[in-house]
Motif scaffolding. Structure first.
Motif, short mmCIF file in Angstrom:
data_model
loop_
_atom_site.label_atom_id
_atom_site.label_comp_id
_atom_site.label_asym_id
_atom_site.label_seq_id
_atom_site.Cartn_x
_atom_site.Cartn_y
_atom_site.Cartn_z
N ARG B 212 0.83 -1.20 0.00
CA ARG B 212 0.00 0.00 0.00
C ARG B 212 0.87 1.25 0.00
O ARG B 212 1.03 1.92 1.02
N TRP B 222 -8.23 -0.79 0.43
CA TRP B 222 -7.02 -1.52 0.02
C TRP B 222 -7.23 -3.01 0.18
O TRP B 222 -7.69 -3.48 1.22
N GLY B 224 -4.92 -6.08 0.20
CA GLY B 224 -3.50 -6.46 0.24
C GLY B 224 -3.30 -7.89 -0.23
O GLY B 224 -2.81 -8.75 0.49
N ASN B 832 1.24 -6.91 2.42
CA ASN B 832 0.81 -8.29 2.56
C ASN B 832 1.78 -9.03 3.49
O ASN B 832 3.00 -8.90 3.32
#
Ligand SMILES: Nc1nc2c(c(=O)[nH]1)N[C@H]1C(S)=C(S)[C@@H](COP(=O)(O)OP(=O)(O)OC[C@H]3O[C@@H](n4cnc5c(=O)[nH]c(N)nc54)[C@H](O)[C@@H]3O)O[C@H]1N2
Ligand SMILES: Nc1nc2c(c(=O)[nH]1)N[C@H]1C(S)=C(S)[C@@H](COP(=O)(O)OP(=O)(O)OC[C@H]3O[C@@H](n4cnc5c(=O)[nH]c(N)nc54)[C@H](O)[C@@H]3O)O[C@H]1N2
Ligand code: SF4
Ligand code: SF4
Ligand code: SF4
Ligand code: SF4
Ligand code: SF4
Ligand SMILES: [Mo]
Lengths: 290, 934, 247
Positions: B212, B222, B224, B832
């Motif tokens: 992000r 978002w 991820g 992530n």
């Protein structure tokens, strides 16, 4: 802040010089002849050397005269004006004491007040900086004033007063540290307030604006290890105040005075190093350094 | 008390403004170059320019420092030390061109395929391709194979165009924008301007990206996602939309092949005698030609024939994606998202598409002759780039994304995704690839194209590839951009054959554009037993002292972008907007102070010396004096040349017209570009809009109207799949059959990235991102930009940080099945949890780019490329499979799997640490305080 | 003059939209380019191609991460230049009068020919908005492009700061924050524009617009959007048939 040797030396030396001039001017010890020449010489020398050091610290020393113009608002300008005034006003007294063996107390007292004001102005240069919460505190001027006066008293060989001032200086240093440690938090600046993002969550620098160094980081963001700082504080307190005071309790001699003076100045260098190095500038918040 | 100094509030800014085109990246913004005397003083964006409307990115504004870079080459170079050492002597152009001619002439006369000519991100591919065709070598391509051919090919095959140069979101009308796997992209300023517009309107932006930052940082929501799983995520959205019936059936019937009947036996379309695909008419139940007037095409039911039911494409599609394997619960774990996230995004897409429908009161007529009184828009737009395409399942993932866009009717409708002319252009309207060559003869046709079945592969009868990069072979059947990343290793391995001269232009192949950089450096220096090099000759054109320069035998130094003519042509990679046709030029706003020449002019000179057709007059003299002359006078087809503006003898023709000797002057007068707006009624529905089709023919984009429907079901894929099943006379080698069957699916599908089976022991994903303020390896020579990104810290997720007990100042060792690097670590939570990443291409070889060998680019940086191999590790079948997409051959950069460990204390130099190269340019100045004085 | 004006006729400044800034550094470089060529001495770069490059910049973009208890972490790109404070401590500390705040528009400037390079103003600024140029040894800071915004040699539309003109995302706005009717003042009012470090008492003129709420998309009931719900009665095929009938 970056503990620049020139600044450390300047504040310590000129402080002691003006401190000495205070005592000389007040006539608490009114030497005449050679003694006066030497002592006034020392006072002028130290104060002058300090001032010169600070002028050469400037990017443009050739424009230094401009620094006399903004005394209405600027403590730095005031310091320049006061320092020069001190040296000028004190001069008749110094000359008369040295060469005519007749101190001129009016000039002396006026000069002493100006010297005191100069020391205060130096202190105020730092105290006024709100962006450095540790400095922006009532305990800053006492440290500067007491240090200068104690150093001056030592130079002037006024052991009694010196002892008292050293004790007071020790207390002032202690207070400045202890309260100073809380100042940053009390000032209320945080990464959250610096970015305005505090209400959203925990804010942390992810990436600095540039991968390399810059002037701000070099000049204003200096981080000292806690342990290191603690040791230095002990050193500064011990050498700068406690030990010299104890030595002065011994039977007075030039040797004890000289030892006390040396210790005091060494301790004070450490104190000043810490004064700068420990000074957390709020802009460090933008660099993840607080 | 006020006593302010008097200021000059109106200082003279410059003596003159020269308007040309930026080339600090491939976005091609218009720039105003402020001149003081004959020196460049300041660069700003051109407000009139269609691409950037006055704005300029960091790189663009720093162009002046690129132009003044100390790394600029100064004269042609001949290698005197060993390859890779950087030891050169400067020679004259006469000598350089004589050497090149001596090397190339015999090749052309005996075996033109022994020249492999590959170009990087230059913007003259139609020109270099034309040159290579004239030379006769089949071995030419540009950089698309390692870049984003999955995106381009999937877009063209599915809907006749793709993102960036081919199309753009309808920024002014979109209300919901999904952006998949984009850090920066080529459409650099336009995307930022577009996002700015969305933000100003408060439209919602959803970022799907493991990281992000950048665009994803400003995304309202978002996702991820776990790298390599977007296809599954997208098909789960499709599942939800289908389940809820939130699709635009009317659109599907009119504009896609959803109603086409699929032959149950072959999987090919049922066709009539004229070859037209058949659909079922709901009124009669009969199978009729898809474009028969007045029919109501069915999506639900098939026709019975020969005892089998032949269902429409849409039924196949619905059956597949409605299956429980695509339900949010089934995919969420793999994708690293929650089922609720998938559901709410699907619902938001449905809500905006159908409840916030927009209509424009703009009548138009479709290609069937049907008149429509308004244009209906579904204001959901999407954009994607290498995050989804640089994987071994990238082609299918890109197809899945287009499927999603099409299902909701958001392509070429207001508020959705819009093509930029000369797109739309379906695969059929593109050429097929060509590779037939003969000594002294030009190639039989253009190198690259869009195969429609195994019959178009470039393979010999025994199945071996005709091209050195093995493009258009069974290993990468639809490799529409070639496979530049395979050229060096294939040439070194002499597989499929031996070449003589490797000719590269503007590609740092010895460094950041190669997979497995260290090994590529070894291949470039690899020797035969007799001490000669395995790749006998390397000619290279660069403008700067890059890593690749050190490996060339002959270096042809190019000018900077402010010192030459360039043409950003409709024949190539245009700068059009969805509303307008546009092209542009660069022109020499300053003249070089070094002995360098524009590469294109050099190539024309070389072509003339070699006597290449089209480059010499009948009496053998050079046909073009330089590239500007070529731009003005070359005609690809009668009336069609590199530039579309001010054609015709008087300069009053747009698109088609005779060459105009004043053409370049007219461009310069107009700020370096030409723009021609599409009529209002032709602005949307372009593939089916009669007004657009006619306008496009007038402008020379097509020679006749080319209406077509979108390929939800991609029949050419099925043809390859059938071959793999044993049908037809062109058969893949056995070891590729299973893979082709699986991956050449005519309907989008997801399969795990090919690195997955070898990923045991390598639990993390490692990615790179482009820094917005750098362009690949060029940025580091720029005194301003290199201060922003001077090194490559490794960003690790909070989870990894804690697990490994990292602390600020630590370094990590990152290991893949192929290699190791070390880098300083930085914690990043908005990442992530199974992912690490660093900046792309900032790391430098010591001695390159006129930088100090101790520069942080060399000491505190490392390329992830050292960890990536062009082949996957052996997985037990005795074969090394390419680390590429099996459909297009695109390099699968982002399939990389790694493990991480804390580096021992005291680690502070990144490795691998290659030997330094000698610098062919003088040492740079130490300090800069540069103010331009005329 | 280091006495601050009682009030200024206008309060020109920037409004920076943290909801929109993508962190591209375009404003950083356009500022570097403009101010290297204009206002005073060039912005120098030491060791420009070496191991420790270090240059003067008047505008820098930081990136912050915000972690939240019940939502995904955010990243916010954060450009920062001089905020042209109303109560500018950098001005009053200056011993020479080199630092001053213009009474007509509130722009805080350094008169380089009077600057002795003592650095005190940089200490006084809480925001790190002043940088001493190492080559010229004078204090540098954002000029609000005072040599652009009134420049009659520039076309009217270009009379705005270089960083604003160049910002590709449109995240930077320029105007009179003293005039409540100006576009920038309205934007600040609408979007809850904020001061940085208000506790420092500097009264910055520049304002920052906070990021809009992130990650708020909630699961709606997709079924309620459906008419008719395909799942009902006859399944997908039934729905398909019915819907096709109505086309
Ligand atoms: N790990 C990792 N590696 C990647 C990628 C990734 O995402 N991750 N991305 C890949 C992709 S998509 C790409 S496109 C490649 C890009 O990789 P390259 O195409 O190698 O890109 P550059 O580093 O820009 O190299 C281009 C060369 O062109 C030279 N050049 C610049 N301007 C001029 C000019 O005007 N004339 C001439 N003749 N030469 C010039 C430069 O000096 C440089 O040496 O990298 C690939 N490599
Ligand atoms: N400033 C600048 N601009 C450039 C370039 C440059 O070097 N600098 N290079 C140009 C070139 S040649 C190219 S090809 C383009 C590339 O443009 P982009 O595709 O935007 O560039 P990348 O840096 O490759 O970014 C890929 C993004 O995908 C994400 N990603 C990786 N894997 C996945 C995944 O599996 N799923 C999803 N959803 N996301 C994923 C990464 O986190 C990253 O944000 O940019 C062009 N523009
Ligand atoms: S995006 Fe930036 S570097 Fe690329 S062409 Fe535009 S201004 Fe130049
Ligand atoms: S130019 Fe605009 S978007 Fe880019 S960093 Fe500056 S403010 Fe942010
Ligand atoms: S931001 Fe800093 S430099 Fe600017 S006016 Fe405020 S205190 Fe002064
Ligand atoms: S550095 Fe210059 S502007 Fe700053 S306080 Fe000193 S003299 Fe004033
Ligand atoms: S207003 Fe001008 S000087 Fe200030 S940051 Fe922007 S470009 Fe730089
Ligand atoms: Mo690329």
């Amino acid at each position: 802040m970056h503990p620049a040797p020139s600044l450390i030396l300047f504040t310590v030396l000129s402080g002691a010089g003006f401190g000495l001039l205070v005592w000389l001017g007040l006539g608490l010890r009114a030497p005449t002849g050679l003694a006066a020449f030497v002592l006034f010489g020392l006072g002028y020398g130290l104060a002058g050397a300090g001032l010169l050091a600070s002028v050469f610290h400037l990017g443009h020393p050739e424009r230094a005269l401009l620094a006399f113009t903004q005394w209405r608002t600027s403590w730095l300008s005031r310091e320049a004006v006061l320092a020069s005034a001190t040296l000028l006003v004190m001069a008749p007294n110094a000359a008369a004491s040295s060469f005519a063996a007749t101190p001129l107390p009016i000039f002396g007292w006026l000069g002493a007040s100006l010297a005191l004001a100069t020391i205060l102005a130096t202190a105020m240069i730092y105290t006024q900086i709100r962006a450095v919460p540790r400095w922006h505190h009532w305990s800053t001027p006492p440290v500067f004033l007491l240090a200068a006066l104690a150093g001056g008293a030592l130079l002037a060989n006024r052991t009694g007063i010196a002892t008292a001032l050293l004790v007071a200086l020790g207390l002032a240093m202690f207070a400045h540290w202890v309260m100073g440690d809380r100042q940053f938090a009390r000032a209320g600046s945080s990464t959250g307030s610096a970015t305005g993002l505090g209400a959203l969550g925990r804010t942390r620098l992810l990436e600095p604006p540039h991968s390399g160094q810059n002037y701000l980081l070099r000049e204003m963001v200096h981080v000292v290890g806690r342990k290191h700082a603690f040791k230095l504080r002990l050193f500064a307190l011990g050498l700068g105040a406690v030990l010299p005071a104890l030595i002065l309790l011994l039977p007075a001699s030039y040797f004890t005075i000289a030892t006390a003076l040396l210790m005091h100045l060494t301790g004070l260098l450490a104190q000043r190093w810490l004064f700068f190095a420990e000074a957390e500038h709020v802009l460090g918040l933008y660099y993840g350094k607080r | 008390m006020q006593n302010q100094p008097a200021l000059d509030l109106s200082p003279q800014v410059s003596d003159e403004v020269r308007k040309t085109t930026c080339y600090m990246c491939a976005c091609r913004c218009g720039i105003n170059v402020h001149m003081k005397g004959d020196k460049v003083a300041y660069i700003e964006g051109n407000r009139d320019h269609p691409v950037n409307r006055g704005v300029l990115c960091a790189k663009g504004s720093a162009g002046i420092m690129q132009h003044l870079s100390p790394a600029r080459l100064r004269a042609p170079l001949k290698r005197v030390g060993p390859r890779g050492s950087g030891e050169f002597v400067e020679i004259t152009w006469d000598e350089a061109l004589a050497i090149a001619t001596d090397w190339l002439q015999p090749l052309r006369e005996s075996a033109p395929e022994k020249l492999a000519f590959f170009t990087g991100r230059d913007q003259s591919q139609s020109f270099t391709g034309w040159w290579a065709q004239a030379f006769g070598t089949p071995n030419w391509a540009a950089h698309g194979g390692f870049c984003s051919v999955n995106m381009a090919a999937a877009g063209i095959y599915t809907m006749g165009g793709s993102f960036w140069e081919f199309g753009q979101p309808d920024w002014d009308r979109t209300k919901l924008f999904l952006i998949f796997g984009v850090a920066e992209d080529h459409d650099s300023n336009p995307i930022k301007m577009g996002l700015g517009k969305l933000k100003a309107r408060g439209a919602r932006v959803i970022g799907i990206n493991p990281i992000r930052s950048g665009y994803n940082a400003i995304a309202d929501d978002w996702v991820g996602i776990t790298p390599g799983t977007d296809g599954l995520f997208i098909l789960s959205l499709v599942h939800e939309l289908l389940k809820a019936g939130k699709i635009d059936l009317d659109y599907l019937i009119r504009y896609t092949n959803a109603p086409y009947l699929v032959d149950a036996a072959t999987g090919l379309f049922l066709r009539d005698d004229a070859g037209k695909p058949l659909v079922r008419d709901r009124r009669t139940g009969e199978a009729v030609a898809w474009d028969a007037p007045g029919i109501a095409a069915d999506l639900a039911h098939g026709v019975e024939r020969d005892g089998a039911t032949h269902l429409p494409v849409f039924r196949h599609l619905a059956d597949r994606y409605l299956a429980p394997e695509y339900a949010p619960e089934a995919v969420a774990g793999t994708c690293g998202v929650t089922p609720a996230q998938i559901r709410s995004i699907a619902a938001e897409i449905a809500r905006v598409a159908f409840e916030e429908e927009i209509t424009l009161d703009q009548p138009w007529t479709d290609f069937r002759g049907v008149k429509h009184d308004k244009m209906i828009g579904r204001p959901v737009a999407m954009h994607a780039m290498r995050g989804i395409s640089a994987h071994s399942n990238g082609f299918q993932t890109c197809r899945a994304l287009h499927l999603l866009q099409i299902l909701i009717g958001a392509v070429e409708t207001p508020g959705g995704f819009r093509f930029k002319p000369p797109y739309p252009k379906p695969p059929e309207a593109h050429p097929r690839p060509h590779a037939s060559h003969a000594p002294g003869q030009p190639l039989d046709g253009p190198h690259l194209g869009y195969p429609l079945g195994p019959e178009h592969l470039l393979i010999h009868d025994e199945g071996t590839p005709k091209r050195i990069d093995k493009a258009f072979s069974w290993e990468a059947p639809l490799s529409a951009h070639g496979l530049m990343h395979m050229v060096i290793s294939n040439a070194h391995a002499r597989d499929p054959y031996k070449i003589d001269t490797l000719f590269l232009y503007m590609a740092n192949m010895a460094w950041n554009s190669s997979m497995n950089t260290s090994a590529v450096m070894d291949m470039l220096t690899g020797q035969n037993e007799d001490g000669s090099y395995r790749i006998p000759r390397i000619i290279y054109s660069d403008a700067y002292s890059s890593e690749m320069v050190a490996f060339a035998d002959l270096v042809l130094p190019d000018t900077t972008y402010l010192e030459r003519h360039d043409c950003i042509s409709l024949l190539d990679r245009p700068i059009c907007e969805a509303e307008a046709l546009a092209d542009s030029i660069r022109w020499p706003v300053v003249s070089p102070d070094r002995d360098v020449r524009p590469f294109q002019s050099v190539l024309l000179d070389l072509g003339a010396r070699l006597g290449l057709p089209g480059m010499v007059t009948e009496d053998g003299a050079p046909k073009f004096s330089d590239y500007a002359d070529y731009i003005t006078h070359h005609e690809r087809r009668p009336g069609i040349g590199p530039l579309a503006g001010w054609r015709g003898a008087n300069g009053n023709c747009a698109g088609r017209g005779a060459p105009n000797p004043d053409q370049i002057a007219r461009y310069v007068e107009n700020g370096g570009f030409w723009i021609d707006h599409i009529p209002e009624e032709a602005q949307f529905y372009k593939p089916w809009n009669a007004a657009y089709q006619n306008w496009a023919v007038e402008r020379g984009l097509y020679d006749s109207p080319q209406p077509y429907v979108f390929n939800l079901y991609l029949e050419p894929m099925r043809k390859f799949q059938r071959a793999a099943e044993g049908h037809g006379d062109r058969q893949p080698p056995d070891h590729l059959r299973a893979r082709l069957r699986e991956t050449m699916d005519p309907l989008p599908r997801w399969y795990p990235p090919f690195s997955e089976p070898q990923a045991e022991g390598f639990p993390l994903h490692a990615l790179t991102q482009r820094p917005m303020a750098h362009y690949h390896s060029w940025g580091s020579q720029n005194a301003w930009l290199r201060q922003i990104h001077g090194h490559t810290p490794l960003y690790v997720s909070g989870a990894i940080w804690q697990q490994h007990g990292f602390e600020e100042g630590d370094w990590a060792i990152l290991t893949s099945p192929h290699g190791r690097i070390t880098l300083p670590v930085v914690r990043m939570d908005a990442l992530n949890p199974h992912t690490v990443w660093t900046w792309n291409a900032v790391a430098k070889r010591r001695g390159a780019w006129a930088l100090d060998p101790k520069a942080p680019e060399a000491t505190q940086s490392a390329l992830l490329n050292h960890l990536i191999h062009e082949l996957l590790p052996e997985k037990g079948d005795g074969l090394r499979w390419a680390n590429s997409d099996p459909v297009t051959g695109q390099a699968a950069w982002y399939d990389l799997r790694v493990k991480i460990e804390k580096a021992p204390a005291g680690q502070s130099v990144s490795y691998p640490d290659h030997s330094a190269q000698l610098s062919p340019v003088p040492a740079p100045p130490r300090d800069l305080a540069h103010q331009t004085k005329p | 003059m280091t006495t601050l004006p009682q009030s200024t006729r206008a309060k020109l400044g920037l409004v920076i939209d943290l909801d929109t800034c993508v962190g591209c550094h375009a404003c950083v470089i356009s500022c570097k380019g403009w101010n290297t060529e204009n206002y005073g001495a060039p912005l120098s770069d030491l060791d420009a191609y070496g191991a420790e490059p270090e240059g003067t910049f008047l505008n820098r973009v930081h990136s912050f991460e915000v972690t939240r208890d019940s939502a995904a972490p955010m990243v916010v790109h954060f450009p920062k230049s001089c905020l042209h404070c109303d109560n500018a401590p950098c001005v009053t500390v200056c011993p020479t009068g080199a630092s001053y705040k213009r009474s007509e528009d509130g722009i805080v400037l350094v008169n380089e020919s009077a600057c002795i390079g003592c650095g005190l103003c940089a200490w006084a600024c809480p925001y790190g908005a002043r940088e001493m140029d190492s080559a010229e040894k004078v204090m540098k800071k954002c000029t609000l492009c005072v040599d652009r915004i009134y420049n009659e040699n520039l076309p009217e539309e270009d009379r705005e700061p270089a960083c604003v003109r160049t910002c590709p995302a449109g995240a930077r706005h320029f105007g009179d924050l003293g005039d409540p009717e100006s576009a920038v003042s309205k934007l600040v009012a609408e979007r809850g524009g904020m001061d940085l470090m208000p506790e420092q008492g500097t009264k910055p003129v520049n304002k920052y617009l906070p990021p809009r709420p992130r990650d708020t998309l909630a699961t709606p009931d997709l079924a309620s959007l459906c008419d008719p719900a395909p799942e009902a009665a006859s399944g997908f095929l039934g729905w398909l048939d019915r819907t096709l009938e109505r086309l």
